[in-house]
Design an enzyme around this catalytic site. Structure first.
Site, short mmCIF file in Angstrom:
data_model
loop_
_atom_site.label_atom_id
_atom_site.label_comp_id
_atom_site.label_asym_id
_atom_site.label_seq_id
_atom_site.Cartn_x
_atom_site.Cartn_y
_atom_site.Cartn_z
N ARG A 1 0.89 -1.19 -0.02
CA ARG A 1 0.08 0.06 0.01
C ARG A 1 0.93 1.27 0.13
NH1 ARG A 1 -2.98 1.44 4.26
NH2 ARG A 1 -1.15 0.79 5.32
N ARG B 1 -2.69 10.99 1.71
CA ARG B 1 -3.33 11.56 2.59
C ARG B 1 -3.89 12.88 1.95
NH1 ARG B 1 -0.05 12.32 7.97
NH2 ARG B 1 -0.06 10.23 8.61
N ARG C 1 18.65 -6.96 4.87
CA ARG C 1 19.17 -5.75 4.49
C ARG C 1 19.90 -4.99 5.51
NH1 ARG C 1 20.55 -4.60 -0.36
NH2 ARG C 1 20.31 -2.46 0.18
N ARG D 1 19.26 8.92 3.69
CA ARG D 1 18.75 10.14 4.50
C ARG D 1 19.68 10.80 5.27
NH1 ARG D 1 14.23 7.19 8.41
NH2 ARG D 1 15.23 5.42 8.57
N GLU E 1 22.64 8.23 6.39
CA GLU E 1 22.37 6.56 6.34
C GLU E 1 22.65 6.26 4.94
OE1 GLU E 1 18.63 5.92 8.50
OE2 GLU E 1 18.33 4.29 6.96
N TYR F 1 10.10 -7.62 10.94
CA TYR F 1 10.22 -6.28 11.50
C TYR F 1 9.30 -6.00 12.40
CZ TYR F 1 10.61 -1.41 11.53
OH TYR F 1 10.72 -0.19 12.25
N ASP G 1 8.12 -3.06 15.17
CA ASP G 1 8.21 -1.67 15.82
C ASP G 1 8.40 -1.74 17.18
OD1 ASP G 1 8.35 0.23 13.84
OD2 ASP G 1 5.88 0.22 13.52
C1 LIG Z 1 17.07 1.62 10.80
C2 LIG Z 1 15.78 1.13 12.01
C3 LIG Z 1 14.83 2.09 12.29
C4 LIG Z 1 13.70 1.69 13.34
N1 LIG Z 1 12.86 2.76 13.59
C5 LIG Z 1 11.93 2.56 14.73
C6 LIG Z 1 10.97 3.65 14.96
O1 LIG Z 1 11.27 4.70 14.46
N2 LIG Z 1 10.12 3.33 15.76
C7 LIG Z 1 9.81 1.94 16.15
O2 LIG Z 1 8.97 1.62 16.83
N3 LIG Z 1 10.75 1.12 15.77
C8 LIG Z 1 11.84 1.10 14.91
N4 LIG Z 1 12.88 0.07 14.73
C9 LIG Z 1 12.51 -1.14 15.35
C10 LIG Z 1 13.26 -1.30 16.43
O3 LIG Z 1 14.61 -1.02 16.49
C11 LIG Z 1 13.14 -2.70 17.16
O4 LIG Z 1 11.80 -3.00 17.18
C12 LIG Z 1 13.81 -2.93 18.38
O5 LIG Z 1 15.25 -2.71 18.29
C13 LIG Z 1 13.77 -4.44 18.57
O6 LIG Z 1 14.47 -5.13 19.68
P1 LIG Z 1 14.98 -6.44 19.89
O7 LIG Z 1 15.42 -6.46 21.42
O8 LIG Z 1 14.00 -7.35 19.56
O9 LIG Z 1 16.40 -6.49 19.17
P2 LIG Z 1 17.75 -5.86 19.27
O10 LIG Z 1 17.59 -4.52 19.85
O11 LIG Z 1 18.43 -5.94 18.08
O12 LIG Z 1 18.40 -6.65 20.47
C14 LIG Z 1 19.08 -7.87 20.21
C15 LIG Z 1 20.29 -7.77 21.00
O13 LIG Z 1 20.81 -9.16 21.28
C16 LIG Z 1 22.15 -9.12 21.07
N5 LIG Z 1 22.72 -10.35 20.57
C17 LIG Z 1 22.28 -11.12 19.40
N6 LIG Z 1 23.07 -12.16 19.41
C18 LIG Z 1 23.73 -12.55 20.53
C19 LIG Z 1 24.55 -13.37 20.98
N7 LIG Z 1 24.72 -14.66 20.16
N8 LIG Z 1 25.18 -13.30 22.28
C20 LIG Z 1 24.78 -12.10 22.96
N9 LIG Z 1 24.15 -11.11 22.35
C21 LIG Z 1 23.49 -11.30 21.32
C22 LIG Z 1 22.40 -8.00 20.22
O14 LIG Z 1 23.83 -7.60 20.33
C23 LIG Z 1 21.40 -7.22 20.37
O15 LIG Z 1 21.76 -6.08 21.30
C24 LIG Z 1 13.70 0.55 13.55
C25 LIG Z 1 14.66 -0.54 13.19
C26 LIG Z 1 15.57 -0.30 12.36
C27 LIG Z 1 16.67 -1.41 12.11
#
Ligand SMILES: Cc1cc2nc3c(=O)[nH]c(=O)nc-3n(C[C@H](O)[C@H](O)[C@H](O)COP(=O)(O)OP(=O)(O)OC[C@H]3O[C@@H](n4cnc5c(N)ncnc54)[C@H](O)[C@@H]3O)c2cc1C
Lengths: 638, 263
Positions: free
Chosen positions: A434, A438, A511, A542, A567, A615, A617
């Site tokens: 989509r 707006r 990616r 950006r 970025e 993905y 949020d």
């Molecule tokens: C560029 C980008 C922009 C984003 N912008 C937004 C936004 O504007 N708003 C929004 O709501 N969400 C956003 N998100 C999504 C958001 O980043 C994620 O929802 C969030 O970070 C997920 O948290 P997590 O704990 O699942 O993963 P992560 O934060 O990635 O945590 C996983 C952790 O596990 C650790 N790990 C992995 N493997 C191992 C291992 N073998 N041993 C020890 N440690 C390990 C890693 O080092 C990492 O610190 C964005 C994501 C990206 C990529």
């Protein structure tokens, strides 16, 4: 008359207490005969000197048993000093909850009179001011019911109203205002402010440092009966809060050390100190489980980590804006952070033109000079119709059939090609399902009810989530598991799921992005937090100017430099930080195979963006972590 | 002298509080029971009826107009018992308040004794009824009753202060005192007459060491016998009352600053 309301000079309070509590004659006689009656000197206060001018407001802070209430009692005349002098000029009105000391069987009306007279007012006086009191307490309807049926809030209301009928010279408040609803507390605060400006002196004791900070000009910090610090309230409160925190941390460290020495195991090993891991650990800890959180990175926070660079919170892994429509999640995060009112409204630069995002009337009027939504809708419909696309075969055709040529060429094509490193005609159509358009002049990127950035950065929020929880950084799970296989009972794994199974079916694809962060000597580099570059010729997708995420911080501490991050999108190879999962058919099928393996692992819970290859949020990650932890603990949450 | 003036000033300042406390006690007492004020008349009447039956019919003792004899002593004894009992608990019972506010602590003790006194005066109606019903003779000496009540009031205040401060430090005083009260009652000629059937040592003990004897003997004299009380019991009554008051005030004064540590 003296200009001081209260003068305390070298006061010492000494109690002679039996070392064991003897409060009956029988024991007393027995102890007396056995000569076991021992008295112990207990110094409750020592070297206390204070001069409080009329009209000042003073707070007393300190731990339990530090002598706050004793000092207040001494000033009120309830306790006599053992040494030293206490001089009080004026009438003291202590704030007492009704029902505490006066007969709860009496009605509110009778209690008002009694309470007033306990404070030394005459009957005549109380009759004159009765209506005033009733009005302030807002309890007209309950005047003739016994106070024992009142809630503690109502009692406090009554007590406050009586204590403050006339501006007393000195108002003494000891932890009473913590009850009652918000509205009442606000009214009390207003009344107190009013009294303060009317020349009343306030003495205030509270556990709540914030309220001392708000109400008082000066504060005294008492520590084991001695004055540790006297001065402006904010300074004293800061010092006291800091000390409290270090004490707390010390106690925790000691406890942890003890547990470690005893070789106690953790209930859960949580792999990844990102948002999912932290929330999961918080929820488990809250319910009495012992958790160890490890992360291979050198910081907590995972991808939402923010780093303080010269006073600016830099979003290290890309711009993160918290947004949600889920009230419960919003409340949850607000327990751990103060959110500002940032609203994401990125702009897009195409060659030398600038457009608002998301695609809205501002964008369209810039493109075509049209003002009315109907004209714009007609324009887009016309552009789409001209193309005669019935079945889009690739991303380009898909996008064209949704928004028409102008929007696509200027705002989508180049950006998407940079993002994926491929021509739009080579990209599958499904990537864009989509493209919301707006037809209002609204630049708010998200449609959610709640939106903001935690003040002071995400890392601060993560620290709060992880308070009291053991965290080990720069620790890789696979190595840790080899070295300490029996330090934990269960695992919560938020790393890449394919890595956990040693890529036995092959790699899941991602990616990735990379950032070039630099300091520029300009107070305001681009005027917006996020500016997208949509033509292919500019290599980055950006530029983020981090200070604009926290405009309130910039207002308080203006800086003449700025931190920006360019970025760049890039191909992902094993070994590079994964960012966006590629949820195409091939990868989804592969993920399903890994998931089947994961289900066999009874002692491991997979979660987070990497553990479930999708993905997410932030709000969704939090929701998932709360739900998964509840499931793990067998708790029902609505 | 200054101190005394100061004391009277505070007492004056808190006079409304005392009045309020007294009226609270009475209000609550009458509000709590279904019959209210009627009950405080009915109660002595009913006990009187029971005791009269037991004493004159079952034990066959002969005392002329026993109901009046009994009531004229019992009402005073009950007043003493209730007021000192309540006074004893007055400081401890207001602990929550005293911890927060500076109020002279004796106010509460004084208020308790006073409210019991008022209660007794109100229930004098019971005595009046009995006297009317039994056609007892009204002697003009009855007008001296307020003097007797005043003596006893002063005595009770003194005893009340003493007990109130003691109770702060030793909570089991309450139990000990209630046992003592029972013994005290039997050692006072309330339901019986102190006549020659009792051994001499008992006469000496009661007349020499039982303060209540002095007040009850006076009240009997003026209500029942229609005599002016003899100087020994009259002046003895005043003396005992003031000695008790001095003991009470002194003990209370001495320890009142320490109360806060024990309540
Ligand atoms: C560029 C980008 C922009 C984003 N912008 C937004 C936004 O504007 N708003 C929004 O709501 N969400 C956003 N998100 C999504 C958001 O980043 C994620 O929802 C969030 O970070 C997920 O948290 P997590 O704990 O699942 O993963 P992560 O934060 O990635 O945590 C996983 C952790 O596990 C650790 N790990 C992995 N493997 C191992 C291992 N073998 N041993 C020890 N440690 C390990 C890693 O080092 C990492 O610190 C964005 C994501 C990206 C990529």
């Amino acid at each position: 008359m003296s200009k001081y309301a209260v003068e305390v000079e070298n006061v010492k309070i000494r109690f002679n207490l039996a070392s064991e509590k003897v409060d009956n004659l029988k024991e007393y006689a027995i102890k007396l005969m056995k000569r076991e009656l021992m008295f112990q000197e207990f110094i409750a206060l020592q070297d206390i000197s204070l001069k409080i001018k009329k009209g000042e407001s003073w707070g007393l802070v300190g731990a339990n048993g530090s002598g706050k209430s004793t000092l207040l009692k001494t000033i009120s005349g309830i306790l006599q000093p053992y040494e030293g002098i206490v001089k009080v000029n004026g009438r003291i009105a202590p704030l007492i909850e009704l029902g505490a000391g006066i007969d709860p069987d009496l009605t509110a009306r009778e209690n008002i009179f009694l309470n007033g007279m306990v404070l030394g007012h005459s009957r005549e006086f109380m009759e004159k001011h009765f209506d005033e009191i009733v009005e302030f307490s807002n309890l007209e309807k309950f005047l003739d019911s016994p106070v024992k049926n009142f809630s503690s809030g109502m009692k406090a209301r009554l007590g406050f109203a009586v204590a403050t009928v006339v501006n007393p010279d000195i108002l003494v408040v000891d932890e009473v205002l913590e009850v009652g609803d918000m509205r009442f507390r606000r009214r009390c605060n207003e009344r107190m402010q009013q009294m303060l400006s009317g020349g009343t002196t306030l003495l205030y004791v509270s556990h709540n440092i914030e309220s001392v900070r708000n109400l008082c000009q000066y504060a005294v910090w008492l520590d084991e009966g001695k004055m540790r610090m006297v001065g402006p309230a904010s300074e004293v409160c800061d010092a006291y809060a800091e000390e409290q925190e270090t004490q707390l941390r010390k106690r925790q460290a000691e406890k942890r050390e003890l547990l470690r020495r005893e070789g106690k195991k953790y209930d859960y090993l949580i792999v990844g100190a990102g948002l999912y891991g932290a929330v999961f650990a918080r929820e488990l800890t809250r319910r009495g489980k012992r958790c160890l959180v490890i992360d291979k990175r050198s910081h907590i926070g995972g991808n939402i980590y923010t780093e303080d660079v010269d006073g600016i919170q830099v979003h290290k892994y890309g711009a993160h804006i918290f947004h949600t429509s889920d009230k419960k999640i919003w409340k949850y995060v607000n327990r751990y952070a103060d959110f500002n009112n940032y609203i994401n409204s990125p702009v897009a630069v195409y060659k030398d033109e600038l457009y608002n995002l998301p695609f809205n009337m501002n964008t369209f009027s810039r493109l075509w000079g049209l003002k009315k939504p109907q004209e714009v809708q007609a324009k887009i419909a016309e552009q789409i119709a001209d193309l005669h696309i019935t079945e889009p075969k690739n991303l380009e055709e898909q996008a064209l059939s949704l928004v028409g040529r102008d929007v696509y060429e200027k705002l989508i094509k180049g950006y998407t090609e940079k993002q994926w490193g491929r021509d739009c005609r080579e990209l599958p159509a499904f990537i864009i399902q989509r493209l919301p358009l707006r037809f209002t002049y609204n630049n708010n990127y998200f449609n959610d009810f709640y939106q903001g950035i935690p003040r002071g950065g995400y890392t601060k929020m993560m620290e709060k989530l992880l308070v009291n929880i053991d965290v080990m950084l720069e620790t890789d799970f696979f190595e840790y598991r080899k070295e300490h296989p029996d330090m934990f009972k269960k695992v919560v794994y938020t790393g890449m799921i394919d890595e956990y199974f040693d890529y036995c079916y092959g790699h899941l694809e991602y990616r990735s992005v990379r950032f070039e962060t630099e300091r520029v000597e300009e107070a305001n580099y681009q005027g917006n937090a996020v500016v997208n570059y949509t033509d292919r010729e500019v290599p980055y997708t950006r530029i983020i100017e981090h200070k604009h995420f926290e405009p309130e911080e910039e207002q308080e501490n203006p800086k003449d430099y700025s931190i920006i991050s360019k970025e760049y999108s890039m191909e992902w190879k094993p070994g590079i930080d994964p960012y966006y999962p590629v949820n195409d058919e091939k990868n989804n099928a592969l993920y399903e195979k890994y998931r089947a393996l994961a289900e066999q692992e009874k002692k491991v819970i997979f979660g987070g963006r990497l553990g479930s290859y999708r993905y997410y949020d932030m709000d969704k990650v939090i929701g998932a972590a709360i739900a998964d932890s509840a499931k793990e603990l067998n708790i029902w949450i609505q | 002298m200054d101190l005394l003036k100061y004391r009277f000033k505070t007492l004056f300042k808190y006079k409304d509080l005392i009045r309020e406390l007294v009226s609270r006690d009475l209000k609550l007492k009458y509000r709590r029971s279904f019959l209210g004020y009627v009950w405080s008349i009915l109660d002595p009447l009913l006990t009187m009826v029971v005791l009269t039956i037991v004493f004159t019919r079952l034990l066959g003792r002969k005392i002329e107009n026993y109901p009046v004899y009994l009531l004229s002593g019992r009402m005073l004894y009950d007043f003493m018992k209730d007021s000192t009992n309540n006074a004893m608990k007055s400081v401890v019972g207001n602990a929550a308040l005293l911890r927060k506010v500076y109020v002279p602590k004796y106010i509460f003790t004084l208020a308790k004794v006073t409210s019991c006194m008022v209660d007794m005066v109100l229930s004098l109606a019971a005595l009046l009824i009995v006297m009317l019903v039994t056609r007892a003779q009204f002697h003009p000496t009855i007008l001296l009753l307020p003097l007797v009540i005043l003596q006893l009031y002063i005595f009770c205040c003194g005893l009340g202060f003493f007990l109130a401060q003691l109770n702060v430090f030793f909570r089991d005083i309450q139990y000990i005192y209630s046992v003592m009260l029972t013994a005290w009652m039997y050692a006072t000629p309330i339901i019986y007459q102190l006549d020659e059937r009792f051994p001499r040592w008992f006469h000496i003990a009661v007349k020499g060491f039982n303060p209540m004897y002095y007040y009850i003997a006076q009240s009997r004299d003026i209500i029942y016998y229609g005599n002016i009380p003899g100087p020994r019991i009259f002046w003895g009554g005043w003396l005992i009352a003031f000695v008790m008051l001095v003991i009470g005030v002194w003990s209370f004064q001495r320890s009142k600053d320490k109360f806060i540590l024990y309540i």
